[in-house]
Design an enzyme around this catalytic site. Structure first.
Site, PDB file in Angstrom:
ATOM      1  CG  ASN A  24      -1.825   1.177   1.333  1.00  0.00           C
ATOM      2  OD1 ASN A  24      -1.414   2.304   1.163  1.00  0.00           O
ATOM      3  ND2 ASN A  24      -3.088   0.913   1.639  1.00  0.00           N
ATOM      4  CG  HIS A  28      -4.865   4.268  13.708  1.00  0.00           C
ATOM      5  ND1 HIS A  28      -4.912   5.398  12.912  1.00  0.00           N
ATOM      6  CD2 HIS A  28      -5.015   3.220  12.847  1.00  0.00           C
ATOM      7  CE1 HIS A  28      -5.084   5.052  11.656  1.00  0.00           C
ATOM      8  NE2 HIS A  28      -5.147   3.734  11.580  1.00  0.00           N
ATOM      9  CG  ASP A  61      -5.023  -6.091  10.102  1.00  0.00           C
ATOM     10  OD1 ASP A  61      -5.044  -5.924   8.867  1.00  0.00           O
ATOM     11  OD2 ASP A  61      -6.026  -6.465  10.741  1.00  0.00           O
ATOM     12  CG  PHE A 105      -3.817   6.010   3.199  1.00  0.00           C
ATOM     13  CD1 PHE A 105      -4.211   4.738   3.596  1.00  0.00           C
ATOM     14  CD2 PHE A 105      -2.725   6.587   3.832  1.00  0.00           C
ATOM     15  CE1 PHE A 105      -3.529   4.062   4.595  1.00  0.00           C
ATOM     16  CE2 PHE A 105      -2.031   5.916   4.828  1.00  0.00           C
ATOM     17  CZ  PHE A 105      -2.443   4.653   5.205  1.00  0.00           C
TER      18      PHE A 105
END
Length: 201
Positions: free
Chosen positions: A10, A184, A70, A157
């Site tokens: 990504n 986060h 994740d 994003f």
């Protein structure tokens, strides 16, 4: 200086990884640097399990330590969805704007005070199996906010254009430095960076 594989394809995450790990004492490399392609089946039931699955798979494939994350967004009015499925919400045919639009449609008519949400992230660092099956470390971070009514901003994003902060701005309206300080992923990655600095020798 050891090499650390940033286990993501990504582009947005890769940029954040590089920013947040700058100065960690490791040479940061990406899968595309080696032409490495890996389709990891993320079948964990938590962010931590999925981060570990990815980090271990990439570490073994590249034969070097790997860092994976994740993350997801949990919307209270949707009983915590999209959650673990944030990156695949709505099916494989949707891109980031498509998933964001789907989320907004599902929240039509929901008042602001019920649009609370949070981003969750877990970062995992794994070493190839031949080094030690115990060489695994995880770090987590959470960010609270709410879902707005329309996208704003061109930074970030994912769901950043609709993730509204306490000051009224969306995550996509922040500078990179502002986002890194409170996000986060920023929280989790700073913990990971501290560990990496301590183990860079």
């Amino acid at each position: 200086m050891g090499r650390l594989l940033l286990a993501t394809t990504n582009p947005g995450k890769l940029r954040e990884f590089r920013r947040l790990l700058d100065g960690c004492g490791w040479e940061l490399v990406a899968p595309q640097d080696f032409g490495l392609v890996l389709d990891v089946h993320e079948d964990g039931e938590t962010y931590e399990e999925n981060a570990i699955i990815k980090a271990r798979a990439w570490a073994d494939a590249a034969a070097m330590p790997a860092l994976a994350d994740d993350s997801g967004i949990e919307v209270d009015a949707l009983d915590g969805r999209p959650g673990l499925h944030s990156a695949r919400y709505g099916g494989p045919g949707l891109d980031d704007p498509g998933r964001t639009a789907l989320l907004l449609r599902e929240l039509e008519g929901v008042p602001d005070h019920l649009r609370t949400a949070r981003y969750q992230a877990v970062v995992a660092i794994a070493f190839p199996t031949q080094f030690s099956v115990l060489s695994l470390h995880t770090f987590s971070g959470t960010q609270e906010g709410r879902i707005g009514h329309a996208p704003r901003g061109c930074g970030g994003f994912g769901y950043d254009p609709v993730f509204v902060l306490p000051d009224g701005r969306t995550q996509a309206e922040l500078t990179d430095a502002e986002k890194d300080a409170i996000s986060h992923r920023g929280k989790a990655m700073r913990l990971a960076a501290t560990w990496l600095k301590e183990h860079s020798g």
